[in-house]
Design an enzyme around this catalytic site. Structure first.
Site, PDB file in Angstrom:
ATOM      1  N   GLY A  46       0.840  -1.199   0.000  1.00 15.71           N
ATOM      2  CA  GLY A  46       0.000   0.000   0.000  1.00 15.71           C
ATOM      3  C   GLY A  46       0.873   1.247   0.000  1.00 15.71           C
ATOM      4  CB  SER A  48       0.907   3.403  -4.688  1.00 17.40           C
ATOM      5  OG  SER A  48      -0.377   2.887  -4.381  1.00 17.40           O
ATOM      6  CB  SER A  49      -2.316   5.768  -1.884  1.00 12.20           C
ATOM      7  OG  SER A  49      -3.341   6.553  -1.321  1.00 12.20           O
ATOM      8  N   GLY A  50      -1.334   7.657   0.500  1.00 12.78           N
ATOM      9  CA  GLY A  50      -1.596   7.924   1.922  1.00 12.78           C
ATOM     10  C   GLY A  50      -0.439   7.635   2.865  1.00 12.78           C
ATOM     11  NE  ARG A  71      -6.148  -2.966  -5.206  1.00 10.23           N
ATOM     12  CZ  ARG A  71      -7.339  -2.542  -4.834  1.00 10.23           C
ATOM     13  NH1 ARG A  71      -8.391  -3.319  -5.000  1.00 10.23           N
ATOM     14  NH2 ARG A  71      -7.502  -1.347  -4.301  1.00 10.23           N
ATOM     15  CE  LYS A  75      -4.458   3.769  -6.435  1.00  8.79           C
ATOM     16  NZ  LYS A  75      -5.081   3.591  -5.114  1.00  8.79           N
ATOM     17  CG  ASP A  97      -5.488  -8.029  -5.014  1.00  3.10           C
ATOM     18  OD1 ASP A  97      -5.400  -8.184  -3.767  1.00  3.10           O
ATOM     19  OD2 ASP A  97      -6.533  -7.667  -5.580  1.00  3.10           O
ATOM     20  CB  SER A 174      -3.827  -2.091  13.726  1.00  2.00           C
ATOM     21  OG  SER A 174      -5.119  -2.333  14.218  1.00  2.00           O
ATOM     22  CE1 TYR A 188      -9.991  -0.413   8.196  1.00  2.00           C
ATOM     23  CE2 TYR A 188     -10.652   0.736  10.186  1.00  2.00           C
ATOM     24  CZ  TYR A 188      -9.738   0.522   9.187  1.00  2.00           C
ATOM     25  OH  TYR A 188      -8.568   1.244   9.172  1.00  2.00           O
ATOM     26  CE  LYS A 192      -6.862  -1.842   9.238  1.00  2.00           C
ATOM     27  NZ  LYS A 192      -5.575  -1.915   8.504  1.00  2.00           N
TER      28      LYS A 192
HETATM   29  N1  LIG Z   1      -6.647   6.996   6.635  1.00  2.00           N
HETATM   30  C1  LIG Z   1      -7.116   6.678   7.821  1.00  2.00           C
HETATM   31  O1  LIG Z   1      -7.965   7.382   8.384  1.00  2.00           O
HETATM   32  C2  LIG Z   1      -6.600   5.473   8.528  1.00  2.00           C
HETATM   33  C3  LIG Z   1      -5.984   4.443   7.873  1.00  2.00           C
HETATM   34  N2  LIG Z   1      -5.554   3.331   8.566  1.00  2.00           N
HETATM   35  C4  LIG Z   1      -4.922   2.215   7.875  1.00  2.00           C
HETATM   36  O2  LIG Z   1      -3.740   2.646   7.216  1.00  2.00           O
HETATM   37  C5  LIG Z   1      -3.547   1.912   6.025  1.00  2.00           C
HETATM   38  C6  LIG Z   1      -3.358   2.866   4.860  1.00  2.00           C
HETATM   39  O3  LIG Z   1      -4.479   3.675   4.753  1.00  2.00           O
HETATM   40  P1  LIG Z   1      -4.541   4.947   3.779  1.00  2.00           P
HETATM   41  O4  LIG Z   1      -3.194   5.457   3.563  1.00  2.00           O
HETATM   42  O5  LIG Z   1      -5.611   5.816   4.306  1.00  2.00           O
HETATM   43  O6  LIG Z   1      -5.122   4.224   2.482  1.00  2.00           O
HETATM   44  P2  LIG Z   1      -5.211   4.677   0.949  1.00  2.00           P
HETATM   45  O7  LIG Z   1      -6.533   4.215   0.470  1.00  2.00           O
HETATM   46  O8  LIG Z   1      -4.835   6.091   0.763  1.00  2.00           O
HETATM   47  O9  LIG Z   1      -4.097   3.737   0.307  1.00  2.00           O
HETATM   48  C7  LIG Z   1      -4.252   2.353   0.355  1.00  2.00           C
HETATM   49  C8  LIG Z   1      -3.065   1.684  -0.284  1.00  2.00           C
HETATM   50  O10 LIG Z   1      -3.248   0.256  -0.237  1.00  2.00           O
HETATM   51  C9  LIG Z   1      -3.205  -0.262  -1.561  1.00  2.00           C
HETATM   52  N3  LIG Z   1      -4.091  -1.408  -1.662  1.00  2.00           N
HETATM   53  C10 LIG Z   1      -5.437  -1.439  -1.458  1.00  2.00           C
HETATM   54  N4  LIG Z   1      -5.918  -2.664  -1.668  1.00  2.00           N
HETATM   55  C11 LIG Z   1      -4.874  -3.437  -2.020  1.00  2.00           C
HETATM   56  C12 LIG Z   1      -4.749  -4.800  -2.390  1.00  2.00           C
HETATM   57  N5  LIG Z   1      -5.793  -5.617  -2.418  1.00  2.00           N
HETATM   58  N6  LIG Z   1      -3.521  -5.275  -2.692  1.00  2.00           N
HETATM   59  C13 LIG Z   1      -2.448  -4.453  -2.656  1.00  2.00           C
HETATM   60  N7  LIG Z   1      -2.500  -3.161  -2.329  1.00  2.00           N
HETATM   61  C14 LIG Z   1      -3.713  -2.651  -2.015  1.00  2.00           C
HETATM   62  C15 LIG Z   1      -3.642   0.912  -2.441  1.00  2.00           C
HETATM   63  O11 LIG Z   1      -3.212   0.830  -3.783  1.00  2.00           O
HETATM   64  P3  LIG Z   1      -4.149   0.153  -4.927  1.00  2.00           P
HETATM   65  O12 LIG Z   1      -5.525   0.676  -4.740  1.00  2.00           O
HETATM   66  O13 LIG Z   1      -3.506   0.549  -6.208  1.00  2.00           O
HETATM   67  O14 LIG Z   1      -4.062  -1.309  -4.684  1.00  2.00           O
HETATM   68  C16 LIG Z   1      -2.913   2.055  -1.731  1.00  2.00           C
HETATM   69  O15 LIG Z   1      -1.567   2.057  -2.058  1.00  2.00           O
HETATM   70  C17 LIG Z   1      -4.754   0.981   5.889  1.00  2.00           C
HETATM   71  O16 LIG Z   1      -4.412  -0.283   6.384  1.00  2.00           O
HETATM   72  C18 LIG Z   1      -5.794   1.632   6.778  1.00  2.00           C
HETATM   73  O17 LIG Z   1      -6.709   0.701   7.275  1.00  2.00           O
HETATM   74  C19 LIG Z   1      -5.678   3.260   9.917  1.00  2.00           C
HETATM   75  C20 LIG Z   1      -6.259   4.264  10.614  1.00  2.00           C
HETATM   76  C21 LIG Z   1      -6.771   5.451   9.981  1.00  2.00           C
HETATM   77  C1  LIG Z   2      -9.632   5.286  27.553  1.00  2.00           C
HETATM   78  C2  LIG Z   2     -10.389   6.374  26.967  1.00  2.00           C
HETATM   79  C3  LIG Z   2     -10.093   6.531  25.518  1.00  2.00           C
HETATM   80  C4  LIG Z   2     -10.884   7.639  24.876  1.00  2.00           C
HETATM   81  C5  LIG Z   2     -10.564   7.856  23.412  1.00  2.00           C
HETATM   82  C6  LIG Z   2     -11.355   6.966  22.498  1.00  2.00           C
HETATM   83  C7  LIG Z   2     -11.382   7.445  21.095  1.00  2.00           C
HETATM   84  C8  LIG Z   2     -11.846   6.369  20.164  1.00  2.00           C
HETATM   85  C9  LIG Z   2     -11.886   6.824  18.759  1.00  2.00           C
HETATM   86  C10 LIG Z   2     -11.504   5.768  17.780  1.00  2.00           C
HETATM   87  C11 LIG Z   2     -11.311   6.333  16.420  1.00  2.00           C
HETATM   88  C12 LIG Z   2     -11.116   5.281  15.382  1.00  2.00           C
HETATM   89  C13 LIG Z   2     -10.708   5.889  14.056  1.00  2.00           C
HETATM   90  C14 LIG Z   2     -10.441   4.860  13.027  1.00  2.00           C
HETATM   91  C15 LIG Z   2      -9.967   5.470  11.737  1.00  2.00           C
HETATM   92  C16 LIG Z   2      -9.893   4.485  10.650  1.00  2.00           C
HETATM   93  O1  LIG Z   2      -9.268   3.489  10.724  1.00  2.00           O
HETATM   94  C17 LIG Z   2     -10.731   4.845   9.479  1.00  2.00           C
HETATM   95  N1  LIG Z   2     -10.425   6.164   8.994  1.00  2.00           N
HETATM   96  C18 LIG Z   2     -10.583   3.883   8.389  1.00  2.00           C
HETATM   97  O2  LIG Z   2      -9.364   3.997   7.869  1.00  2.00           O
END
Ligand SMILES: NC(=O)C1=CN([C@@H]2O[C@H](COP(=O)(O)OP(=O)(O)OC[C@H]3O[C@@H](n4cnc5c(N)ncnc54)[C@H](OP(=O)(O)O)[C@@H]3O)[C@@H](O)[C@H]2O)C=CC1
Ligand SMILES: CCCCCCCCCCCCCCCC(=O)[C@@H](N)CO
Length: 399
Positions: A46, A48-50, A71, A75, A97, A174, A188, A192
């Site tokens: 993953g 390639s993004s974020g 994938r 990207k 994938d 996670s 989800y 996780k």
């Molecule tokens: N953003 C958020 O709010 C939060 C994110 N997370 C976790 O952080 C991680 C990254 O999230 P984020 O940066 O937001 O995600 P993005 O959607 O911005 O990026 C996801 C990345 O994963 C790749 N990906 C998705 N599916 C597959 C697949 N089947 N095989 C291989 N690669 C894949 C995508 O590329 P492509 O689509 O080309 O495959 C891309 O590079 C995730 O695990 C997410 O659950 C956790 C907490 C909060």
């Molecule tokens: C002991 C007291 C603790 C009080 C604080 C509790 C706060 C809980 C908030 C949980 C937020 C979860 C965000 C998930 C984001 C995510 O994974 C999605 N954006 C999908 O990617």
């Protein structure tokens, strides 16, 4: 002259924490480790993004050889160019994938032995389980959990076989939704939470090979993925998630990278994350005796705050307050500041979703929630919020 009993007591009060600290120093193993990054092979799924892209940037800046897997080749190429432009460093890209074990193995074979594996790919489609299709449930479990198994299984033989290359790392992305179940995240969260079991067990299997597992727990993070997610996220999910704030991908990547480098098992990313990590430490490894000390000492108080968090939640507002007087009193006494902002969110959230879904509320609550929700929405300064919450508690206690 000081009462000898009192000075004995204060000596005891001072010695007890020190004794506890010493005890933990003896127990906590292995000691903190440093995972080197320079000139080592960092492989990020993953990437390639974020968050993954931000991590790839950082690893490149610190002199690692970087490979990214995702994938879409488009990207990947974009990410490669972007890193090339800003750091001058060339990263290797692999289009695969994670659900396809053969494709993943082939990529790993081509990339060569990995020192630091970051399993970061993830998908999130929030929706109430009753509405969500099982295809989407399966999609999240397959990519987030089974995909991580595929990746680790493919990389492990090469990683174990890295004699003389120093300690290595397997890091899993996670989410705070992997520490606490959140409305709208049944699938989800399950995917996780699954990573946690995988990580705890895996750490025991690989520690003899000087491989260190890290589990990273970000809050909402500003990424292309989140932009898509928030378009269809249930409002209640957003409000709860927002109670842990939002971070930039770069900030999360920095926290994650520091956690990986210090071989921490649990890696929180913000203050709420730290509270959640202490609240959910469970039987997970801890390599820092100072953090172990914090966990032991804070456990009770944080449990109270957690009861406040869950107790002031949906059940309370939808099924009547009488059941929760105990935790309410305790929360009012101890967890007060911690749960204050949570209260505010909950009050707004419950009111909001009750209006939309016509949830049954008890009659006194109808009135109370509306009123408090209104007053909370008007409140601006922290002090106002705190005093409102205080009044709110008093009004509950005096009913
Ligand atoms: N953003 C958020 O709010 C939060 C994110 N997370 C976790 O952080 C991680 C990254 O999230 P984020 O940066 O937001 O995600 P993005 O959607 O911005 O990026 C996801 C990345 O994963 C790749 N990906 C998705 N599916 C597959 C697949 N089947 N095989 C291989 N690669 C894949 C995508 O590329 P492509 O689509 O080309 O495959 C891309 O590079 C995730 O695990 C997410 O659950 C956790 C907490 C909060
Ligand atoms: C002991 C007291 C603790 C009080 C604080 C509790 C706060 C809980 C908030 C949980 C937020 C979860 C965000 C998930 C984001 C995510 O994974 C999605 N954006 C999908 O990617």
């Amino acid at each position: 002259m000081a009462d000898p009993n009192i000075s004995f007591l204060s000596l005891l009060l001072l010695l007890l924490p020190l004794a506890l600290l010493f005890l933990l120093y003896l127990i906590v193993r292995p000691r903190p480790t440093k995972i080197p990054i320079k000139n080592r092979h960092v492989f990020i799924t993953g990437g390639s993004s974020g968050i993954g892209l931000a991590l790839a940037h950082q690893a490149a800046l610190e002199g690692a050889r970087v490979s990214i897997l995702a994938r879409s080749i488009d990207k990947l190429e974009k990410a490669k160019n972007c890193i090339q432009l800003s750091t001058g460093i060339d990263v290797a890209v692999f289009a695969a994938d994670v659900r396809d074990y053969d494709a993943v193995s082939k990529a790993v074979e081509e990339a060569g032995p990995i020192d630091v594996l970051v399993v970061n790919q993830g998908v999130f489609v929030p929706e109430e389980l009753e509405k969500q299709g099982l295809d989407e449930v399966r999609f999240m479990v397959d990519v987030n959990l089974i995909g991580s198994f595929n990746m680790i299984k493919a990389a492990l033989p090469g990683m174990k076989d890295r004699k003389g290359r120093g300690p290595g790392s397997i890091a899993l992305m996670s989410s705070q939704a992997g520490q606490v179940g959140i409305y709208g995240y049944t699938a989800y969260s399950a995917s996780k939470f699954g990573l946690r079991g995988l990580a705890e067990a895996l750490q025991q299997e690989v520690i003899a090979h000087d491989l260190h597992v890290s589990l990273i727990f970000p809050p909402d993070t500003d990424t292309p993925g989140l932009v898509e997610e928030t378009k269809k996220r249930p409002p209640l999910t957003s409000i709860i998630a927002e109670s842990s704030g939002a971070m930039k991908a770069d900030e999360v990547a920095k926290k994650a990278f520091n956690g990986i480098k210090s071989a921490s098992f649990i890696v929180p990313c913000n203050f709420e994350g730290l509270l959640l990590s202490i609240a959910t430490a469970g039987l997970s490894p801890q390599r820092s005796f100072i953090m172990a000390f914090v966990e032991v000492v804070a456990a009770g108080v944080i449990r109270i705050a957690a009861l406040g968090f869950s107790g002031i939640g949906i059940q309370v507002y939808t099924s009547g307050m009488h059941k929760t007087k105990g935790p309410e009193v305790l929360a009012a006494l101890f967890g007060y500041l911690l749960v204050s902002e949570c209260d505010r969110r909950w009050i707004l959230a419950v009111n909001y979703s009750a209006q939309r879904t016509c949830w049954r509320r008890t009659s006194i609550f109808d009135y109370m929630i509306d009123e408090w929700s209104f007053r909370h929405r008007e409140a601006e300064t922290t002090l106002e919020i705190i005093s409102l919450n205080f009044e709110f508690r008093l009004s509950i206690l005096s009913r």
